[in-house]
Design a protein around this motif. Sequence first.
Motif, mmCIF file in Angstrom:
data_model
loop_
_atom_site.group_PDB
_atom_site.id
_atom_site.type_symbol
_atom_site.label_atom_id
_atom_site.label_comp_id
_atom_site.label_asym_id
_atom_site.label_seq_id
_atom_site.Cartn_x
_atom_site.Cartn_y
_atom_site.Cartn_z
ATOM 1 N N ASP A 259 0.820 -1.216 0.000
ATOM 2 C CA ASP A 259 0.000 0.000 0.000
ATOM 3 C C ASP A 259 0.857 1.271 0.000
ATOM 4 O O ASP A 259 0.413 2.325 -0.456
ATOM 5 C CB ASP A 259 -0.936 0.018 1.216
ATOM 6 N N SER A 260 2.086 1.156 0.518
ATOM 7 C CA SER A 260 2.956 2.338 0.597
ATOM 8 C C SER A 260 3.507 2.752 -0.767
ATOM 9 O O SER A 260 4.036 3.845 -0.927
ATOM 10 C CB SER A 260 4.131 2.068 1.544
ATOM 11 N N GLY A 261 3.395 1.836 -1.757
ATOM 12 C CA GLY A 261 3.922 2.132 -3.082
ATOM 13 C C GLY A 261 5.389 1.795 -3.254
ATOM 14 O O GLY A 261 5.996 2.094 -4.293
ATOM 15 N N TRP A 262 5.986 1.137 -2.256
ATOM 16 C CA TRP A 262 7.397 0.748 -2.341
ATOM 17 C C TRP A 262 7.609 -0.174 -3.539
ATOM 18 O O TRP A 262 6.789 -1.039 -3.838
ATOM 19 C CB TRP A 262 7.795 0.053 -1.037
ATOM 20 N N ASP A 263 8.760 -0.017 -4.199
ATOM 21 C CA ASP A 263 9.055 -0.783 -5.423
ATOM 22 C C ASP A 263 9.669 -2.154 -5.156
ATOM 23 O O ASP A 263 10.112 -2.839 -6.081
ATOM 24 C CB ASP A 263 9.966 0.024 -6.345
ATOM 25 N N LYS A 264 9.729 -2.554 -3.877
ATOM 26 C CA LYS A 264 10.249 -3.872 -3.475
ATOM 27 C C LYS A 264 11.739 -4.030 -3.779
ATOM 28 O O LYS A 264 12.233 -5.147 -3.937
ATOM 29 C CB LYS A 264 9.453 -5.012 -4.132
ATOM 30 N N LYS A 265 12.431 -2.912 -3.861
ATOM 31 C CA LYS A 265 13.879 -2.933 -4.067
ATOM 32 C C LYS A 265 14.572 -2.311 -2.862
ATOM 33 O O LYS A 265 14.001 -1.488 -2.157
ATOM 34 C CB LYS A 265 14.256 -2.173 -5.349
ATOM 35 N N HIS A 266 15.827 -2.714 -2.644
ATOM 36 C CA HIS A 266 16.611 -2.143 -1.555
ATOM 37 C C HIS A 266 16.888 -0.665 -1.839
ATOM 38 O O HIS A 266 17.159 -0.307 -2.973
ATOM 39 C CB HIS A 266 17.935 -2.907 -1.426
ATOM 40 N N PRO A 267 16.794 0.191 -0.807
ATOM 41 C CA PRO A 267 16.472 -0.098 0.596
ATOM 42 C C PRO A 267 14.974 -0.082 0.837
ATOM 43 O O PRO A 267 14.220 0.569 0.123
ATOM 44 C CB PRO A 267 17.137 1.075 1.332
ATOM 45 N N ASN A 270 11.051 2.789 6.106
ATOM 46 C CA ASN A 270 10.816 2.666 7.540
ATOM 47 C C ASN A 270 9.346 2.356 7.796
ATOM 48 O O ASN A 270 8.460 2.865 7.103
ATOM 49 C CB ASN A 270 11.209 3.952 8.268
ATOM 50 N N LEU A 271 9.107 1.525 8.789
ATOM 51 C CA LEU A 271 7.739 1.145 9.151
ATOM 52 C C LEU A 271 7.193 2.097 10.211
ATOM 53 O O LEU A 271 7.938 2.540 11.092
ATOM 54 C CB LEU A 271 7.713 -0.281 9.702
ATOM 55 N N PRO A 272 5.898 2.397 10.171
ATOM 56 C CA PRO A 272 5.281 3.161 11.256
ATOM 57 C C PRO A 272 5.373 2.374 12.563
ATOM 58 O O PRO A 272 5.391 1.139 12.555
ATOM 59 C CB PRO A 272 3.822 3.310 10.816
ATOM 60 N N GLN A 273 5.414 3.089 13.692
ATOM 61 C CA GLN A 273 5.525 2.423 14.996
ATOM 62 C C GLN A 273 4.379 1.456 15.228
ATOM 63 O O GLN A 273 4.564 0.385 15.809
ATOM 64 C CB GLN A 273 5.567 3.466 16.117
#
Length: 295
Positions: A259-267, A270-273
């Motif tokens: 849902d965050s839109g991250w591209d699944k690549k390094h790095p 950060n995750l929410p608390q």
Amino acid sequence: MTSIPKTQFDDLSLVRQGKVRDIFDTGEALLMVTTDRLSAFDVVLPDIIPDKGKVLNQISVFWFKKMESIVKNHIITTNVNEYPEKFKSYSDALDKRSMLVKKAEPFTIECIVRGYISGSGWSSYQKEGHVCGITLPKGLKESDKLEQPLFTPSTKAEIGDHDINISFDEAVKLIGSEKAEKLRNLSLEIYRKGAEYALAKGIIIADTKFEFGILDGEIILIDEILTPDSSRFWPLNEYEPGRGQNSFDKQFVRDWLIDSGWDKKHPGPNLPQEVIDRTSSTYKEIYTRLTGENV
């Protein structure tokens, strides 16, 4: 509470740092330390999950003992007082999150068992009607229980790369037919026993991953077994085919990452608390449900 993102034992011989585990060579054996790192989509995330390493290690120990009637495992001891002398000064850090294990030669495949259609198996079924070359009946819904559990091996990827699902025939080419059949039979038997036990505790083990090695010509179970890192755990009382399931594993983290839109690549991001806290409490809950004990 002692959180360990990375072991800091500078005077000891670190031989491998995996996504979650740090492995040290003691000479005669290996010391496997489970850290609080979290990986998703084969990327190690920057945040740690408090107590996660202790939970994973203790769940594996629990299952290794339960499966000894089916297959031997690599554990020598989990008692820090029985570790080689040079490790004893780190006893506090190692307690409950480590195990001294035999040196086995790992197989080059990972042994995945799917009891329910989900994840990459569901994606493959939707596109092609099969999973790793195994044709399935038409009309299955997401999260449906399969008539029989499937053995669907994969290759082992280096950190940052993705494991690749392969057919049983491809596994035979990699390790030979006799060993491939043995691993398939062992994997299915372990899964069935674990899934039956977990179901009685209100937990569905939808799928899981095993690793095996060879020691003195004998196949043994290594690495971890039936943990929230290597398996999909679903609450039985919320199970409903036709959709993705709520989970007792790190699927919650995967969903947030997608849902965050991250591209699944390094790095990784950060995750929410709240995601960190929920993941930590979920791992502890699964341990308590399975074992009847607190971490």
